[in-house]
Scaffold this motif. Structure first.
Motif, PDB file in Angstrom:
ATOM      1  N   LYS A  89      -7.852  11.040  -7.423  1.00 29.14           N
ATOM      2  CA  LYS A  89      -8.549  10.118  -6.516  1.00 29.14           C
ATOM      3  C   LYS A  89      -8.911   8.783  -7.196  1.00 29.14           C
ATOM      4  CE  LYS A  89     -10.417  13.915  -3.747  1.00 29.14           C
ATOM      5  NZ  LYS A  89      -9.242  13.916  -2.865  1.00 29.14           N
ATOM      6  N   PHE A  90      -8.019   8.337  -8.095  1.00 26.47           N
ATOM      7  CA  PHE A  90      -8.182   7.035  -8.715  1.00 26.47           C
ATOM      8  C   PHE A  90      -7.452   5.946  -7.933  1.00 26.47           C
ATOM      9  CE2 PHE A  90      -8.644   9.248 -13.067  1.00 26.47           C
ATOM     10  CZ  PHE A  90     -10.017   9.385 -12.880  1.00 26.47           C
ATOM     11  N   ILE A  91      -6.454   6.358  -7.137  1.00 22.35           N
ATOM     12  CA  ILE A  91      -5.704   5.387  -6.337  1.00 22.35           C
ATOM     13  C   ILE A  91      -5.464   5.955  -4.938  1.00 22.35           C
ATOM     14  CG2 ILE A  91      -4.539   4.348  -8.329  1.00 22.35           C
ATOM     15  CD1 ILE A  91      -2.288   6.313  -6.242  1.00 22.35           C
ATOM     16  N   ARG A  92      -5.098   5.061  -4.027  1.00 23.79           N
ATOM     17  CA  ARG A  92      -4.663   5.485  -2.691  1.00 23.79           C
ATOM     18  C   ARG A  92      -3.438   4.665  -2.314  1.00 23.79           C
ATOM     19  NH1 ARG A  92      -5.957   1.804   1.205  1.00 23.79           N
ATOM     20  NH2 ARG A  92      -7.508   0.224   0.611  1.00 23.79           N
ATOM     21  N   LYS A  93      -2.605   5.219  -1.450  1.00 20.14           N
ATOM     22  CA  LYS A  93      -1.385   4.538  -1.024  1.00 20.14           C
ATOM     23  C   LYS A  93      -1.571   3.933   0.362  1.00 20.14           C
ATOM     24  CE  LYS A  93       1.515   7.963  -3.392  1.00 20.14           C
ATOM     25  NZ  LYS A  93       2.479   9.080  -3.162  1.00 20.14           N
ATOM     26  N   GLU A  94      -1.057   2.734   0.557  1.00 18.85           N
ATOM     27  CA  GLU A  94      -1.021   2.100   1.877  1.00 18.85           C
ATOM     28  C   GLU A  94       0.452   1.904   2.235  1.00 18.85           C
ATOM     29  OE1 GLU A  94      -2.233  -2.034   4.208  1.00 18.85           O
ATOM     30  OE2 GLU A  94      -2.870  -1.732   2.128  1.00 18.85           O
ATOM     31  N   PHE A  95       0.937   2.691   3.176  1.00 19.37           N
ATOM     32  CA  PHE A  95       2.357   2.656   3.518  1.00 19.37           C
ATOM     33  C   PHE A  95       2.685   1.429   4.363  1.00 19.37           C
ATOM     34  CE2 PHE A  95       1.757   7.020   2.284  1.00 19.37           C
ATOM     35  CZ  PHE A  95       2.940   7.330   1.635  1.00 19.37           C
ATOM     36  N   GLU A  96       3.858   0.873   4.110  1.00 16.29           N
ATOM     37  CA  GLU A  96       4.318  -0.302   4.851  1.00 16.29           C
ATOM     38  C   GLU A  96       4.629   0.091   6.294  1.00 16.29           C
ATOM     39  OE1 GLU A  96       4.289  -3.144   3.468  1.00 16.29           O
ATOM     40  OE2 GLU A  96       4.843  -3.044   1.356  1.00 16.29           O
ATOM     41  N   PRO A  97       4.192  -0.698   7.279  1.00 12.35           N
ATOM     42  CA  PRO A  97       4.441  -0.350   8.686  1.00 12.35           C
ATOM     43  C   PRO A  97       5.922  -0.342   9.056  1.00 12.35           C
ATOM     44  CG  PRO A  97       3.482  -2.551   8.503  1.00 12.35           C
ATOM     45  CD  PRO A  97       3.383  -1.919   7.149  1.00 12.35           C
ATOM     46  N   HIS A  98       6.717  -1.168   8.375  1.00 12.68           N
ATOM     47  CA  HIS A  98       8.144  -1.280   8.700  1.00 12.68           C
ATOM     48  C   HIS A  98       9.005  -0.316   7.880  1.00 12.68           C
ATOM     49  CE1 HIS A  98       7.329  -3.975   5.319  1.00 12.68           C
ATOM     50  NE2 HIS A  98       8.563  -3.717   4.922  1.00 12.68           N
ATOM     51  N   ASP A  99       8.399   0.339   6.859  1.00 13.18           N
ATOM     52  CA  ASP A  99       9.166   1.259   6.013  1.00 13.18           C
ATOM     53  C   ASP A  99       8.207   2.296   5.430  1.00 13.18           C
ATOM     54  OD1 ASP A  99      10.799   2.595   4.276  1.00 13.18           O
ATOM     55  OD2 ASP A  99      11.367   0.850   3.074  1.00 13.18           O
ATOM     56  N   THR A 100       8.203   3.465   5.988  1.00 14.72           N
ATOM     57  CA  THR A 100       7.253   4.505   5.590  1.00 14.72           C
ATOM     58  C   THR A 100       7.542   5.087   4.201  1.00 14.72           C
ATOM     59  OG1 THR A 100       8.582   6.157   6.771  1.00 14.72           O
ATOM     60  CG2 THR A 100       6.708   5.187   7.952  1.00 14.72           C
ATOM     61  N   ARG A 101       8.675   4.714   3.596  1.00 14.12           N
ATOM     62  CA  ARG A 101       8.969   5.170   2.236  1.00 14.12           C
ATOM     63  C   ARG A 101       8.363   4.238   1.199  1.00 14.12           C
ATOM     64  NH1 ARG A 101      15.337   5.178   2.680  1.00 14.12           N
ATOM     65  NH2 ARG A 101      14.694   3.192   3.598  1.00 14.12           N
ATOM     66  N   SER A 102       8.003   3.031   1.618  1.00 18.94           N
ATOM     67  CA  SER A 102       7.462   2.029   0.714  1.00 18.94           C
ATOM     68  C   SER A 102       5.951   1.936   0.887  1.00 18.94           C
ATOM     69  CB  SER A 102       8.110   0.671   1.000  1.00 18.94           C
ATOM     70  OG  SER A 102       7.571  -0.327   0.169  1.00 18.94           O
ATOM     71  N   PHE A 103       5.249   1.791  -0.218  1.00 17.74           N
ATOM     72  CA  PHE A 103       3.792   1.699  -0.127  1.00 17.74           C
ATOM     73  C   PHE A 103       3.226   0.803  -1.220  1.00 17.74           C
ATOM     74  CE2 PHE A 103       4.963   5.534  -2.484  1.00 17.74           C
ATOM     75  CZ  PHE A 103       4.274   5.373  -3.684  1.00 17.74           C
ATOM     76  N   VAL A 104       2.051   0.242  -0.912  1.00 20.97           N
ATOM     77  CA  VAL A 104       1.286  -0.546  -1.874  1.00 20.97           C
ATOM     78  C   VAL A 104       0.219   0.374  -2.447  1.00 20.97           C
ATOM     79  CG1 VAL A 104      -0.251  -2.534  -2.175  1.00 20.97           C
ATOM     80  CG2 VAL A 104       1.677  -2.680  -0.591  1.00 20.97           C
ATOM     81  N   ILE A 105      -0.059   0.228  -3.723  1.00 26.30           N
ATOM     82  CA  ILE A 105      -1.025   1.103  -4.394  1.00 26.30           C
ATOM     83  C   ILE A 105      -2.344   0.355  -4.562  1.00 26.30           C
ATOM     84  CG2 ILE A 105      -1.452   2.525  -6.439  1.00 26.30           C
ATOM     85  CD1 ILE A 105       1.693   2.202  -6.908  1.00 26.30           C
TER      86      ILE A 105
END
Length: 203
Positions: A89-105
Motif C-alpha cells: 500500500k505504498f502506491i496505487r495505480k490509475e488506469f488510462e481510460p483509453h487503454d486499461t492495460r496502461s496505468f499511471v503510478i
C-alpha cells in the motif's frame, strides 16, 4: 583491451585509473546507504529508488515503461517491484481510460511518507561536497556531466535529462550557455542534471 583500473600497479601509475577506482568507491557508498534504507523497510533498493522517483517526477514519467528505461531494467523487473509496492500500500495505480492495460503510478500517503524519509539517504555523500570550494564544485559538476553524456551516447545508460542533451540548450564556448525555453543565460553552475522541461536533442 585497455588496462584495468583495479590493477593496483597500473592504478598507482596512472591518474585516470585512480579516478575510476575512486568513482567505484563512491558508487559502492551509494549501494551501502541505499541498502541500509531498504533493509529497514523490508524493501529492495530498486523499490526504494522507485518511491523516491515517483515523488519528484511528473505523471508522464510515472509509468512502468518509463521506469524501466530510467533504471535500465526490464519491464518485468519493474512490474514485480510495482506489485510489491502496491501490496504494501505504498502506491496505487490509475488506469488510462483509453487503454486499461496502461496505468499511471501514484504514491499513497504512506508511500509519500517513506519516499520523503528515504530521499535523504545520500546525506553522508553530500556532506563532503558541501565543504568544497564553489569553483571545485563547478569543475566537478562539469566533469561528471561530461562522463554521463559519454555513457549515454555509448548506450551504457539510457534516459538523461541534462541541459547538454536538451533541444533548448545552446552551448557557450567562450561565455555563458543559454536556455532558449527559459530565455536566460546559464553559467556552468546553473546546468541541470535532471530538468523537468527537458526535451531530447535529436542529431
Amino acid at each position: 583491451m585497455g588496462k584495468s583500473p583495479f590493477d593496483i600497479k597500473y592504478q598507482n601509475e596512472d591518474v585516470d585509473g585512480r579516478i575510476v577506482a575512486a568513482m567505484e568507491r563512491i558508487a559502492q557508498a551509494f549501494r551501502v546507504l541505499l541498502w541500509n534504507e531498504s533493509k529497514a523497510l523490508s524493501l529492495s533498493p530498486i523499490q526504494i529508488q522507485i518511491l523516491i522517483f515517483l515523488n519528484f517526477h511528473a505523471e508522464v514519467k510515472r509509468k512502468v515503461s518509463y521506469l524501466a528505461n530510467e533504471f535500465n531494467m526490464t519491464k518485468a523487473t519493474i512490474s514485480d517491484s510495482i506489485k510489491v509496492l502496491e501490496q504494501k500500500k505504498f502506491i496505487r495505480k490509475e488506469f488510462e481510460p483509453h487503454d486499461t492495460r496502461s496505468f499511471v503510478i501514484h504514491l499513497t500517503a504512506r508511500g509519500l511518507e517513506i519516499a520523503k524519509r528515504t530521499a535523504a539517504f545520500t546525506g553522508q555523500i553530500q556532506e563532503p561536497i558541501h565543504k568544497l570550494h564553489a569553483n571545485d564544485k563547478e569543475n566537478l559538476l562539469i566533469s561528471l556531466m561530461g562522463i554521463i553524456q559519454h555513457l549515454n551516447k555509448t548506450g551504457v545508460i539510457t534516459i538523461q535529462r541534462m541541459c547538454k542533451t536538451c533541444t533548448h540548450f545552446s552551448s557557450g564556448n567562450k561565455g555563458p550557455h543559454f536556455c532558449n525555453l527559459l530565455n536566460q543565460k546559464l553559467f556552468d553552475a546553473d546546468l541541470r542534471i535532471d530538468c523537468p522541461e527537458h526535451e531530447i536533442l535529436i542529431k
